[in-house]
Scaffold this motif. Sequence first.
Motif, PDB file in Angstrom:
ATOM      1  N   ALA A 103      15.055 -45.892 -60.822  1.00  8.67           N
ATOM      2  CA  ALA A 103      13.710 -46.205 -60.343  1.00  8.67           C
ATOM      3  C   ALA A 103      13.013 -44.973 -59.782  1.00  8.67           C
ATOM      4  N   MET A 104      13.781 -44.066 -59.173  1.00  7.37           N
ATOM      5  CA  MET A 104      13.185 -42.882 -58.562  1.00  7.37           C
ATOM      6  C   MET A 104      13.053 -41.714 -59.531  1.00  7.37           C
ATOM      7  N   ALA A 105      13.700 -41.790 -60.677  1.00  4.94           N
ATOM      8  CA  ALA A 105      13.599 -40.698 -61.650  1.00  4.94           C
ATOM      9  C   ALA A 105      12.176 -40.605 -62.159  1.00  4.94           C
ATOM     10  N   PRO A 106      11.630 -39.392 -62.207  1.00  3.97           N
ATOM     11  CA  PRO A 106      10.255 -39.234 -62.667  1.00  3.97           C
ATOM     12  C   PRO A 106      10.091 -39.567 -64.147  1.00  3.97           C
ATOM     13  N   VAL A 107      11.155 -39.423 -64.918  1.00  2.00           N
ATOM     14  CA  VAL A 107      11.084 -39.683 -66.355  1.00  2.00           C
ATOM     15  C   VAL A 107      12.506 -40.010 -66.831  1.00  2.00           C
ATOM     16  N   LEU A 108      12.611 -40.915 -67.796  1.00  2.00           N
ATOM     17  CA  LEU A 108      13.902 -41.161 -68.416  1.00  2.00           C
ATOM     18  C   LEU A 108      14.014 -40.244 -69.621  1.00  2.00           C
ATOM     19  N   VAL A 109      15.046 -39.416 -69.629  1.00  4.49           N
ATOM     20  CA  VAL A 109      15.300 -38.490 -70.740  1.00  4.49           C
ATOM     21  C   VAL A 109      16.343 -39.156 -71.626  1.00  4.49           C
ATOM     22  N   THR A 110      15.991 -39.383 -72.894  1.00  2.00           N
ATOM     23  CA  THR A 110      16.891 -40.067 -73.800  1.00  2.00           C
ATOM     24  C   THR A 110      16.765 -39.478 -75.200  1.00  2.00           C
ATOM     25  N   LYS A 111      17.509 -40.027 -76.133  1.00  6.01           N
ATOM     26  CA  LYS A 111      17.463 -39.519 -77.500  1.00  6.01           C
ATOM     27  C   LYS A 111      17.643 -40.677 -78.467  1.00  6.01           C
ATOM     28  N   LEU A 112      17.152 -40.474 -79.682  1.00  8.81           N
ATOM     29  CA  LEU A 112      17.282 -41.484 -80.720  1.00  8.81           C
ATOM     30  C   LEU A 112      17.710 -40.805 -82.008  1.00  8.81           C
ATOM     31  N   ASN A 113      18.802 -41.281 -82.570  1.00 19.45           N
ATOM     32  CA  ASN A 113      19.342 -40.733 -83.803  1.00 19.45           C
ATOM     33  C   ASN A 113      18.621 -41.372 -84.986  1.00 19.45           C
ATOM     34  N   CYS A 114      17.787 -40.592 -85.654  1.00 11.79           N
ATOM     35  CA  CYS A 114      17.003 -41.097 -86.776  1.00 11.79           C
ATOM     36  C   CYS A 114      17.860 -41.375 -88.001  1.00 11.79           C
ATOM     37  N   SER A 115      19.088 -40.858 -88.024  1.00 13.44           N
ATOM     38  CA  SER A 115      20.015 -41.207 -89.107  1.00 13.44           C
ATOM     39  C   SER A 115      20.446 -42.668 -88.970  1.00 13.44           C
ATOM     40  N   LEU A 116      20.507 -43.158 -87.744  1.00 16.70           N
ATOM     41  CA  LEU A 116      20.919 -44.541 -87.491  1.00 16.70           C
ATOM     42  C   LEU A 116      19.740 -45.507 -87.418  1.00 16.70           C
ATOM     43  N   TYR A 117      18.579 -45.018 -87.002  1.00 19.34           N
ATOM     44  CA  TYR A 117      17.398 -45.867 -86.822  1.00 19.34           C
ATOM     45  C   TYR A 117      16.197 -45.311 -87.580  1.00 19.34           C
ATOM     46  N   PRO A 118      16.289 -45.193 -88.913  1.00 21.48           N
ATOM     47  CA  PRO A 118      15.195 -44.584 -89.670  1.00 21.48           C
ATOM     48  C   PRO A 118      13.882 -45.361 -89.589  1.00 21.48           C
ATOM     49  N   SER A 119      13.949 -46.676 -89.441  1.00 19.85           N
ATOM     50  CA  SER A 119      12.704 -47.451 -89.388  1.00 19.85           C
ATOM     51  C   SER A 119      11.899 -47.135 -88.129  1.00 19.85           C
ATOM     52  N   ILE A 120      12.586 -46.922 -87.010  1.00 23.29           N
ATOM     53  CA  ILE A 120      11.881 -46.568 -85.773  1.00 23.29           C
ATOM     54  C   ILE A 120      11.239 -45.189 -85.923  1.00 23.29           C
ATOM     55  N   CYS A 121      11.995 -44.258 -86.475  1.00 26.13           N
ATOM     56  CA  CYS A 121      11.474 -42.894 -86.645  1.00 26.13           C
ATOM     57  C   CYS A 121      10.312 -42.869 -87.631  1.00 26.13           C
ATOM     58  N   ASN A 122      10.414 -43.637 -88.707  1.00 26.29           N
ATOM     59  CA  ASN A 122       9.299 -43.723 -89.665  1.00 26.29           C
ATOM     60  C   ASN A 122       8.069 -44.334 -89.017  1.00 26.29           C
ATOM     61  N   ALA A 123       8.272 -45.388 -88.220  1.00 30.08           N
ATOM     62  CA  ALA A 123       7.146 -46.026 -87.529  1.00 30.08           C
ATOM     63  C   ALA A 123       6.471 -45.060 -86.554  1.00 30.08           C
ATOM     64  N   GLN A 124       7.251 -44.138 -85.985  1.00 34.81           N
ATOM     65  CA  GLN A 124       6.704 -43.139 -85.062  1.00 34.81           C
ATOM     66  C   GLN A 124       6.128 -41.924 -85.789  1.00 34.81           C
ATOM     67  N   GLY A 125       6.293 -41.877 -87.101  1.00 36.80           N
ATOM     68  CA  GLY A 125       5.774 -40.741 -87.870  1.00 36.80           C
ATOM     69  C   GLY A 125       6.583 -39.473 -87.684  1.00 36.80           C
ATOM     70  N   ILE A 126       7.857 -39.611 -87.378  1.00 41.08           N
ATOM     71  CA  ILE A 126       8.724 -38.444 -87.158  1.00 41.08           C
ATOM     72  C   ILE A 126       9.066 -37.836 -88.517  1.00 41.08           C
ATOM     73  N   ARG A 127       8.706 -36.570 -88.695  1.00 42.95           N
ATOM     74  CA  ARG A 127       8.962 -35.875 -89.954  1.00 42.95           C
ATOM     75  C   ARG A 127       9.727 -34.564 -89.751  1.00 42.95           C
ATOM     76  N   VAL A 128       9.755 -34.073 -88.519  1.00 49.44           N
ATOM     77  CA  VAL A 128      10.400 -32.799 -88.184  1.00 49.44           C
ATOM     78  C   VAL A 128      11.430 -33.070 -87.096  1.00 49.44           C
ATOM     79  N   TYR A 129      12.570 -32.415 -87.227  1.00 48.06           N
ATOM     80  CA  TYR A 129      13.654 -32.617 -86.260  1.00 48.06           C
ATOM     81  C   TYR A 129      14.059 -31.295 -85.637  1.00 48.06           C
ATOM     82  N   PRO A 130      14.301 -31.290 -84.348  1.00 47.98           N
ATOM     83  CA  PRO A 130      14.080 -32.392 -83.417  1.00 47.98           C
ATOM     84  C   PRO A 130      12.600 -32.517 -83.053  1.00 47.98           C
ATOM     85  N   THR A 131      12.182 -33.726 -82.751  1.00 45.29           N
ATOM     86  CA  THR A 131      10.863 -33.984 -82.188  1.00 45.29           C
ATOM     87  C   THR A 131      11.075 -34.527 -80.787  1.00 45.29           C
TER      88      THR A 131
END
Length: 161
Positions: free
Chosen positions: A74-102
């Motif tokens: 709750a106190m963290a200013p931002v949640l730092v996370t990652k998403l593997n586009c090899s495992l979740y290509p539909s999410i990455c496509n929906a976000q328009g991710i074309r260059v790695y890392p983004t």
Amino acid sequence: MYAQPYPALKQFPYLFVKFYRDECTSCDDLAPTWEALGEVITDTAMHIVDEHMDNHNIDGYQYADDEYESAVNAMAPVLVTKLNCSLYPSICNAQGIRVYPTMRIFVDGDARGDYNGHRTVMELVHWLSHIEAEHRVPDELKMHKVLKRKCCSAVPSEHVN
């Protein structure tokens, strides 16, 4: 991260996501910096929670690990996370991710920009501070505490004013 729709977008007002692929060497090169950024943010949030407990004389209370973790999140200013586009290509496509890392910041669930600067922890923290200043009222700013702790911890104590 989670399958679409990813709950973290609704749970955390500031979400900084590294979109990557397994076979990406640039992604591998960024991994230690990304992990260090997450540690700096978490350490700062822990300090904020501990300071709050000290200031309110509640340090005698024994929190369960999950309670403390919730308070830190709750106190963290931002949640730092990652998403593997090899495992979740539909999410990455929906976000328009074309260059790695983004590296993309989400504010209140909406994409607000991609980070394209130097890939150092301090540069990432400065950029996040700028984004936060655009979207939070002054009393809610938290990233400056990250900057203060990160900058001052690198300087010997006799040189800190």
